[in-house]
Structure formats: C-alpha cells, structure tokens
Design a protein around this motif. Sequence first.
Motif, PDB file in Angstrom:
ATOM      1  N   LYS A   5      25.322 -38.874  29.757  1.00 62.51           N
ATOM      2  CA  LYS A   5      26.506 -38.185  29.257  1.00 62.51           C
ATOM      3  C   LYS A   5      26.099 -36.971  28.429  1.00 62.51           C
ATOM      4  O   LYS A   5      24.994 -36.906  27.883  1.00 62.51           O
ATOM      5  N   LEU A   6      27.028 -36.003  28.364  1.00 65.76           N
ATOM      6  CA  LEU A   6      26.822 -34.752  27.652  1.00 65.76           C
ATOM      7  C   LEU A   6      27.682 -34.742  26.393  1.00 65.76           C
ATOM      8  O   LEU A   6      28.887 -34.974  26.467  1.00 65.76           O
ATOM      9  N   VAL A   7      27.061 -34.462  25.232  1.00 68.39           N
ATOM     10  CA  VAL A   7      27.771 -34.491  23.955  1.00 68.39           C
ATOM     11  C   VAL A   7      27.394 -33.241  23.159  1.00 68.39           C
ATOM     12  O   VAL A   7      26.208 -32.960  22.966  1.00 68.39           O
ATOM     13  N   GLN A   8      28.403 -32.500  22.675  1.00 74.30           N
ATOM     14  CA  GLN A   8      28.121 -31.334  21.840  1.00 74.30           C
ATOM     15  C   GLN A   8      27.684 -31.786  20.460  1.00 74.30           C
ATOM     16  O   GLN A   8      28.284 -32.678  19.854  1.00 74.30           O
ATOM     17  N   VAL A   9      26.615 -31.144  19.963  1.00 74.94           N
ATOM     18  CA  VAL A   9      26.117 -31.371  18.613  1.00 74.94           C
ATOM     19  C   VAL A   9      25.883 -29.988  18.016  1.00 74.94           C
ATOM     20  O   VAL A   9      24.903 -29.329  18.360  1.00 74.94           O
ATOM     21  N   VAL A  13      23.998 -28.913  23.144  1.00 73.42           N
ATOM     22  CA  VAL A  13      24.527 -30.064  23.875  1.00 73.42           C
ATOM     23  C   VAL A  13      23.387 -31.060  24.036  1.00 73.42           C
ATOM     24  O   VAL A  13      22.279 -30.694  24.423  1.00 73.42           O
ATOM     25  N   THR A  14      23.672 -32.313  23.713  1.00 73.41           N
ATOM     26  CA  THR A  14      22.675 -33.364  23.855  1.00 73.41           C
ATOM     27  C   THR A  14      22.954 -34.147  25.129  1.00 73.41           C
ATOM     28  O   THR A  14      24.092 -34.545  25.377  1.00 73.41           O
ATOM     29  N   LYS A  16      22.419 -37.549  26.798  1.00 75.47           N
ATOM     30  CA  LYS A  16      22.138 -38.915  26.362  1.00 75.47           C
ATOM     31  C   LYS A  16      22.034 -39.828  27.584  1.00 75.47           C
ATOM     32  O   LYS A  16      22.689 -39.580  28.590  1.00 75.47           O
ATOM     33  N   TYR A  78      22.910 -45.563  23.686  1.00 79.93           N
ATOM     34  CA  TYR A  78      22.534 -44.258  24.206  1.00 79.93           C
ATOM     35  C   TYR A  78      21.366 -43.676  23.420  1.00 79.93           C
ATOM     36  O   TYR A  78      21.326 -43.778  22.197  1.00 79.93           O
ATOM     37  N   ASP A  80      19.079 -40.059  22.959  1.00 79.11           N
ATOM     38  CA  ASP A  80      19.006 -38.627  23.249  1.00 79.11           C
ATOM     39  C   ASP A  80      17.769 -38.371  24.095  1.00 79.11           C
ATOM     40  O   ASP A  80      16.663 -38.773  23.710  1.00 79.11           O
ATOM     41  N   GLY A 120      31.156 -33.578  29.730  1.00 78.30           N
ATOM     42  CA  GLY A 120      31.385 -33.215  28.326  1.00 78.30           C
ATOM     43  C   GLY A 120      32.065 -31.866  28.241  1.00 78.30           C
ATOM     44  O   GLY A 120      32.609 -31.351  29.213  1.00 78.30           O
ATOM     45  N   LYS A 121      31.994 -31.253  27.054  1.00 72.81           N
ATOM     46  CA  LYS A 121      32.550 -29.919  26.843  1.00 72.81           C
ATOM     47  C   LYS A 121      31.794 -29.285  25.686  1.00 72.81           C
ATOM     48  O   LYS A 121      31.098 -29.968  24.922  1.00 72.81           O
TER      49      LYS A 121
END
Length: 125
Positions: A5-9, A13-14, A16, A78, A80, A120-121
Amino acid sequence: MNTFKLVQVGNTVTLKMLSVGEVAAASFSIKHGTNFTFNGIVLTNAPDGTVVNTNTKTPGEMGVLFDGVKPYAKSRKYVDIATLTFTGKGKTALEFADKPTRRSVASIDGRLLDAKWVNGKINIK
C-alpha cells in the motif's frame, strides 16, 4: 496475503508491505497526475543485496522493480519498504497499475505469489 500500500508521509510517499513470507521480488507501476514529477525511490528495511530499478519515461507513469537475493521477513504488521519522492503542487491519486511494468510478486526461486494492492494519494501544498 502479501499486501502493498501507498501512504503519504509529509511530502513523500511510503510503500508499505504486509508479508506472509517468501517475497524476494516485486514489480508494479504507479500512475500519478502529470502535475507531479517522480524524483526517486530509496529502499528501507530491505534484505541485504536488494536492488531497485525504475522506468519513468512516460509522464504520469512509473514502473518499479525490486529484486533481492534474500526474501523479506514475514510480518504481522505493515513494514515500510521504500520511500518515493515527488515534486509538484496539488493533489493526485497514486494508483497501482500494470503499465509500463506489470504487477508481479515472486519468491527467491521465482514462484509467483499472491498479492493485494492498495492505492493511495498525495497532496503537496
């Protein structure tokens, strides 16, 4: 099931991964708005000897391949596995896709493994 999955940090983008074990290689594409430019990817928590390659020839599309000589560890949560950086302003969806690089996950001996992909976004001001 192995899940990516893609997660904005912040402004990155991380990527995971939830691993049920055996994952040594994965390939996939990420589609994003052309108002963003992909700047690079850095692997994190990768087994020694893992390499990454990208294809960014077409604006708004990027192909990613990472390949290792050892599998990622099995995980209950999850982990990274990469940080992706972009430049641009505004919002865009980040969608896993099969162009330019087809989605695939494999074990160290080349067996294909099941995987789930969570989009993600990103929103950079």
